[in-house]
Write a protein that holds these residues in place. Sequence first.
Motif, PDB file in Angstrom:
ATOM      1  N   GLU A  14      35.595  65.649  59.316  1.00  0.00           N
ATOM      2  CA  GLU A  14      36.734  66.656  59.857  1.00  0.00           C
ATOM      3  C   GLU A  14      37.878  65.884  60.585  1.00  0.00           C
ATOM      4  O   GLU A  14      39.130  66.036  60.553  1.00  0.00           O
ATOM      5  N   LEU A  18      41.672  66.344  59.008  1.00  0.00           N
ATOM      6  CA  LEU A  18      42.881  67.269  59.773  1.00  0.00           C
ATOM      7  C   LEU A  18      44.045  66.794  60.057  1.00  0.00           C
ATOM      8  O   LEU A  18      45.186  67.292  59.915  1.00  0.00           O
ATOM      9  N   ILE A  21      46.464  66.571  56.626  1.00  0.00           N
ATOM     10  CA  ILE A  21      46.589  67.503  55.915  1.00  0.00           C
ATOM     11  C   ILE A  21      48.009  67.405  55.362  1.00  0.00           C
ATOM     12  O   ILE A  21      48.935  67.704  56.558  1.00  0.00           O
ATOM     13  N   GLU A  24      49.212  73.015  54.094  1.00  0.00           N
ATOM     14  CA  GLU A  24      48.669  73.794  54.789  1.00  0.00           C
ATOM     15  C   GLU A  24      47.368  74.995  53.887  1.00  0.00           C
ATOM     16  O   GLU A  24      46.558  75.553  54.828  1.00  0.00           O
ATOM     17  N   SER A  25      47.544  75.266  52.515  1.00  0.00           N
ATOM     18  CA  SER A  25      46.552  76.103  51.657  1.00  0.00           C
ATOM     19  C   SER A  25      45.219  75.022  51.684  1.00  0.00           C
ATOM     20  O   SER A  25      44.420  75.617  51.208  1.00  0.00           O
ATOM     21  N   THR A  27      42.492  73.601  53.403  1.00  0.00           N
ATOM     22  CA  THR A  27      41.794  73.532  54.824  1.00  0.00           C
ATOM     23  C   THR A  27      40.462  72.801  54.638  1.00  0.00           C
ATOM     24  O   THR A  27      39.760  72.657  53.474  1.00  0.00           O
ATOM     25  N   TRP A  28      40.192  72.430  55.845  1.00  0.00           N
ATOM     26  CA  TRP A  28      38.821  71.538  56.160  1.00  0.00           C
ATOM     27  C   TRP A  28      37.559  72.439  55.495  1.00  0.00           C
ATOM     28  O   TRP A  28      36.656  71.944  55.010  1.00  0.00           O
ATOM     29  N   GLU A  29      37.209  73.525  56.116  1.00  0.00           N
ATOM     30  CA  GLU A  29      36.277  74.373  55.748  1.00  0.00           C
ATOM     31  C   GLU A  29      36.009  74.603  54.325  1.00  0.00           C
ATOM     32  O   GLU A  29      35.170  74.325  53.989  1.00  0.00           O
ATOM     33  N   LYS A  30      37.020  74.947  53.597  1.00  0.00           N
ATOM     34  CA  LYS A  30      37.020  75.184  52.403  1.00  0.00           C
ATOM     35  C   LYS A  30      36.645  73.704  51.613  1.00  0.00           C
ATOM     36  O   LYS A  30      35.885  73.849  50.777  1.00  0.00           O
ATOM     37  N   GLU A  31      37.516  72.865  51.832  1.00  0.00           N
ATOM     38  CA  GLU A  31      37.217  71.654  51.114  1.00  0.00           C
ATOM     39  C   GLU A  31      35.920  70.789  51.440  1.00  0.00           C
ATOM     40  O   GLU A  31      35.086  70.199  50.586  1.00  0.00           O
ATOM     41  N   ALA A  64      43.135  65.642  51.600  1.00  0.00           N
ATOM     42  CA  ALA A  64      43.950  66.129  52.658  1.00  0.00           C
ATOM     43  C   ALA A  64      45.326  65.466  52.638  1.00  0.00           C
ATOM     44  O   ALA A  64      46.185  66.254  52.546  1.00  0.00           O
ATOM     45  N   SER A  69      43.316  70.392  45.960  1.00  0.00           N
ATOM     46  CA  SER A  69      41.916  71.071  46.367  1.00  0.00           C
ATOM     47  C   SER A  69      40.785  70.609  45.380  1.00  0.00           C
ATOM     48  O   SER A  69      41.005  70.408  44.122  1.00  0.00           O
TER      49      SER A  69
END
Length: 140
Positions: A14, A18, A21, A24-25, A27-31, A64, A69
């Motif tokens: 993480e 971060l 990136i 902005e679409s 995101t860390w949690e999704k990826e 990122a 994605s």
Amino acid sequence: MNNFNVVEYVSQQEGLFLPVISDESVTWEKEKQFAIQAFQGNKFLTDTATKNPASLQNAIINVASIGISLNPANKHAYLVPRDGRICLDISYMGLLHLAMSGGSILWGQCKLVHESDHYMNKGLDVQPEHNYSPFGDRGK
């Protein structure tokens, strides 16, 4: 390293993800979750990452920094084991997405051309001529 450790290793990236990136679409949690899903479903991918964790780290950072994605529904990019390392491979759909979202092109389309189709390239800045019978025998 087993599956659990690879999951932990992904989670530890993480701080490197971060700051780079570019979209902005993404995101860390999704990826992170998409990457973990890829490892849970592919033992060879996991084994390769276990042997070469630096390549996994690079691939995650590239997600990122490129702004693409790993979402399997989008089919834009994949973590692929190749030559003893984990590579971020961007699909043709991902390349189109990047070109459109970056403003390089307004829209794009990919179509297969078969040997029985009539296809004529008219240059880089002109739409090609592509005529075919969609329900006929188009050949290879």
